[in-house]
Each structure stands twice: as C-alpha cells, then as structure tokens.
Design a protein around this motif. Structure first.
Motif, PDB file in Angstrom:
ATOM      1  N   THR A 114      -5.613 -98.677-111.246  1.00  0.00           N
ATOM      2  CA  THR A 114      -5.230 -99.797-112.123  1.00  0.00           C
ATOM      3  C   THR A 114      -4.269-100.725-111.404  1.00  0.00           C
ATOM      4  O   THR A 114      -4.387-101.950-111.500  1.00  0.00           O
ATOM      5  CB  THR A 114      -4.588 -99.270-113.413  1.00  0.00           C
ATOM      6  OG1 THR A 114      -5.554 -98.526-114.151  1.00  0.00           O
ATOM      7  CG2 THR A 114      -4.067-100.412-114.282  1.00  0.00           C
ATOM      8  N   LEU A 115      -3.321-100.151-110.668  1.00  0.00           N
ATOM      9  CA  LEU A 115      -2.382-100.969-109.904  1.00  0.00           C
ATOM     10  C   LEU A 115      -3.126-101.838-108.900  1.00  0.00           C
ATOM     11  O   LEU A 115      -2.870-103.051-108.798  1.00  0.00           O
ATOM     12  CB  LEU A 115      -1.380-100.067-109.183  1.00  0.00           C
ATOM     13  CG  LEU A 115      -0.390-100.781-108.252  1.00  0.00           C
ATOM     14  CD1 LEU A 115       0.504-101.728-109.041  1.00  0.00           C
ATOM     15  CD2 LEU A 115       0.441 -99.763-107.476  1.00  0.00           C
ATOM     16  N   ALA A 116      -4.076-101.249-108.181  1.00  0.00           N
ATOM     17  CA  ALA A 116      -4.832-101.998-107.178  1.00  0.00           C
ATOM     18  C   ALA A 116      -5.607-103.144-107.812  1.00  0.00           C
ATOM     19  O   ALA A 116      -5.561-104.286-107.341  1.00  0.00           O
ATOM     20  CB  ALA A 116      -5.786-101.057-106.441  1.00  0.00           C
ATOM     21  N   TYR A 117      -6.324-102.855-108.887  1.00  0.00           N
ATOM     22  CA  TYR A 117      -7.162-103.884-109.516  1.00  0.00           C
ATOM     23  C   TYR A 117      -6.325-104.943-110.220  1.00  0.00           C
ATOM     24  O   TYR A 117      -6.706-106.121-110.263  1.00  0.00           O
ATOM     25  CB  TYR A 117      -8.140-103.228-110.487  1.00  0.00           C
ATOM     26  CG  TYR A 117      -9.259-102.491-109.796  1.00  0.00           C
ATOM     27  CD1 TYR A 117     -10.143-103.166-108.954  1.00  0.00           C
ATOM     28  CD2 TYR A 117      -9.437-101.124-109.956  1.00  0.00           C
ATOM     29  CE1 TYR A 117     -11.165-102.500-108.298  1.00  0.00           C
ATOM     30  CE2 TYR A 117     -10.457-100.453-109.299  1.00  0.00           C
ATOM     31  CZ  TYR A 117     -11.315-101.144-108.479  1.00  0.00           C
ATOM     32  OH  TYR A 117     -12.325-100.486-107.820  1.00  0.00           O
ATOM     33  N   ALA A 118      -5.202-104.556-110.779  1.00  0.00           N
ATOM     34  CA  ALA A 118      -4.328-105.533-111.432  1.00  0.00           C
ATOM     35  C   ALA A 118      -3.776-106.532-110.416  1.00  0.00           C
ATOM     36  O   ALA A 118      -3.715-107.738-110.671  1.00  0.00           O
ATOM     37  CB  ALA A 118      -3.185-104.820-112.150  1.00  0.00           C
ATOM     38  N   ILE A 119      -3.389-106.037-109.244  1.00  0.00           N
ATOM     39  CA  ILE A 119      -2.888-106.925-108.191  1.00  0.00           C
ATOM     40  C   ILE A 119      -3.985-107.870-107.726  1.00  0.00           C
ATOM     41  O   ILE A 119      -3.751-109.054-107.480  1.00  0.00           O
ATOM     42  CB  ILE A 119      -2.334-106.106-107.009  1.00  0.00           C
ATOM     43  CG1 ILE A 119      -1.087-105.315-107.435  1.00  0.00           C
ATOM     44  CG2 ILE A 119      -1.987-107.012-105.832  1.00  0.00           C
ATOM     45  CD1 ILE A 119      -0.618-104.322-106.394  1.00  0.00           C
ATOM     46  N   GLY A 174      -6.540-108.919-109.437  1.00  0.00           N
ATOM     47  CA  GLY A 174      -6.944-109.883-110.464  1.00  0.00           C
ATOM     48  C   GLY A 174      -8.201-109.525-111.227  1.00  0.00           C
ATOM     49  O   GLY A 174      -8.879-110.402-111.767  1.00  0.00           O
ATOM     50  N   HIS A 175      -8.538-108.225-111.308  1.00  0.00           N
ATOM     51  CA  HIS A 175      -9.718-107.802-112.067  1.00  0.00           C
ATOM     52  C   HIS A 175      -9.541-108.196-113.539  1.00  0.00           C
ATOM     53  O   HIS A 175      -8.506-107.906-114.146  1.00  0.00           O
ATOM     54  CB  HIS A 175      -9.890-106.289-111.939  1.00  0.00           C
ATOM     55  CG  HIS A 175     -11.228-105.781-112.389  1.00  0.00           C
ATOM     56  ND1 HIS A 175     -11.660-105.890-113.692  1.00  0.00           N
ATOM     57  CD2 HIS A 175     -12.230-105.168-111.710  1.00  0.00           C
ATOM     58  CE1 HIS A 175     -12.871-105.363-113.801  1.00  0.00           C
ATOM     59  NE2 HIS A 175     -13.239-104.928-112.605  1.00  0.00           N
ATOM     60  N   PRO A 176     -10.552-108.852-114.131  1.00  0.00           N
ATOM     61  CA  PRO A 176     -10.393-109.351-115.509  1.00  0.00           C
ATOM     62  C   PRO A 176     -10.254-108.269-116.568  1.00  0.00           C
ATOM     63  O   PRO A 176      -9.816-108.551-117.688  1.00  0.00           O
ATOM     64  CB  PRO A 176     -11.677-110.166-115.735  1.00  0.00           C
ATOM     65  CG  PRO A 176     -12.667-109.630-114.749  1.00  0.00           C
ATOM     66  CD  PRO A 176     -11.854-109.234-113.547  1.00  0.00           C
TER      67      PRO A 176
END
Length: 251
Positions: free
Chosen positions: A48-53, A55-57
């Motif tokens: 989640t940290l990786a995708y949040a950084i 910009g995953h919608p």
C-alpha cells in the motif's frame, strides 16, 4: 542529492464495503546513496505504501506528505511523478498485449528524458542492459510481460530501472517468485543501478534478497507504520525471531 521524505502518511484502500484505512502514520526518509529495506508480515501495508507513493487510484491519501526534493509528490499526476524521478517495480507486473517491449521501453525513455533517444545509441544501450540481465534479444519483439514467467517479468522491471535511471526506486517484492539464478541476476541488476545519485526503497518479506543487496537501513513495518528501524543486523534478527513481537507492538 535527491531525497524522498514521507511524513505522517495515512492512506486508505477502496473496498466493496468502502474505504479501509491501511497506512497509519508512516515516517521515512530515503536519501540518494542509501538503500532502505522494509520488511513485515503479510497485510501490514508495505505494498500500500508503494502504490500510494506512485499514485495508484485505488489508494487514497487521507493525510500526511510525500516530498521528492522538496516538491509535493501528492499534487502530481502519475506520469509527473515518474518524470520527477520516482520509479515503482511492481510485485505483480501487468501484461500489455499488443505493445512490444522495444516500443514500450523507448516510449518510456522518451517521456522521462524529454526527447527520443538516438536510435543507434539506444539499440546499443538496450542490448547491453538486456545482456546484463540475461534477457534474450528476442524478447524485445514480444508484448510487454505477455506469457512471461515470474522471473522474466521481474527481469523486465529491472531492465526498465536500468534504462530509466530514476532518482528513487521503490521495489515492491522484486524477489517474489524468483528461483536462485533469477534472484542473483535481478539482485546484480539492482546493485548496478545503486549509486551516490539515487536511492532505493526495497520491500520484501524475506532476507534472501538482502544476502545479495546489502541495505544501509532496515525498517520493520507492522500495523500500517514503521515500528522499528536499524541496520542490516535487524534483518538477521527478523530471520531468526520473526515478526510476532512487532505485530503485538503495532496492534
């Protein structure tokens, strides 16, 4: 000297039952020349940290900051984040039927560098990078990741890393699904990328990749946040004693 600063980051993931809070106050700084390993149990929020950084919608930042060289990453679109110097190697790389690896890589390099690379030098550059990763040249004509094995997909991710040369690379479980030989090749590719000009945030469950890529810092992730930080010796402690005591602290 590039710096990625994550400050008190909170984020939720979209589910059928509504937003579900995952990140609960992440603080972390990755500087050029540093390799940080994030380790933790399944469901702790590492991906989640990786995708949040990136910009995953599907992931919504509810509070906190992510800064790259002082610039607000969260105000950027996904492509702007890539051009600013962020890179994400995905845990499960997607297949892109109908788009050849050759076209994909040159289009990506053009977008990042601001101009199309000269064809003659580009072909030489790609062939050299593919040879380093023991990728057959015939893969250049195949659709991106279509029909690739897990190891082939991960090698392709590291091929992108080599050619795009981002400021900060986030590697989300790049070691998952790799046999011994593929792990060695992928790790060597990451080590070739590492330099005083860039930083690495390496997310993993296991210490086996850290036997090839020595981190400067190891962080234990549990309950959606960093609960412990240390040097490479912390990874050895996790290998021996597991995550249980850290999960108890986070709960």
């Amino acid at each position: 000297m590039s710096t990625l600063e994550i400050k008190d980051l909170h984020a939720s993931v979209s589910t059928d039952d509504g937003p579900k809070p995952i990140l609960r106050g992440v603080d972390l700084t990755v500087k050029a020349g540093e390799t940080h390993a994030i380790m933790g149990p399944n469901g702790s929020g590492k991906s989640t940290l990786a995708y949040a950084i990136a910009g995953h919608p599907k992931y919504e930042i509810t509070s906190g900051q992510v800064l790259l060289d002082g610039e607000d990453v969260l105000e950027m679109t996904v492509d702007e984040r890539a051009r600013a110097g962020l890179f994400l190697a995905m845990q499960y790389p997607v297949e892109v039927p109908g788009v050849s690896m050759a076209n994909f890589l040159r289009s990506a390099a053009t977008a990042i560098r601001g101009e199309a690379p000269k064809l003659r030098t580009w072909v030489k550059e790609v062939k050299g990078a593919m040879a380093d990763l023991e990728i057959s040249e015939e893969f250049a004509d195949r659709s991106v990741n279509e029909g690739f094995s897990g190891g082939e997909k991960k090698r392709h991710e590291v091929l992108q890393l080599a050619l795009l040369n981002p400021k900060i690379a986030i590697l989300d479980e790049t070691d998952s699904g790799l046999d011994v030989d593929a792990l060695r090749v992928v790790s060597e590719g990451v080590n070739r990328y590492r330099s005083p000009e860039n930083g690495v945030l390496l997310i993993t469950h296991y210490t086996r990749i850290l036997q090839h890529i020595t981190p400067d810092f190891v962080h234990v992730f549990a309950g959606g946040r960093v609960v412990e930080s240390g040097g490479p010796e912390l990874a050895d402690d996790l290998e021996k004693n597991g995550y249980e005591r850290f999960v108890k602290v986070a709960s």
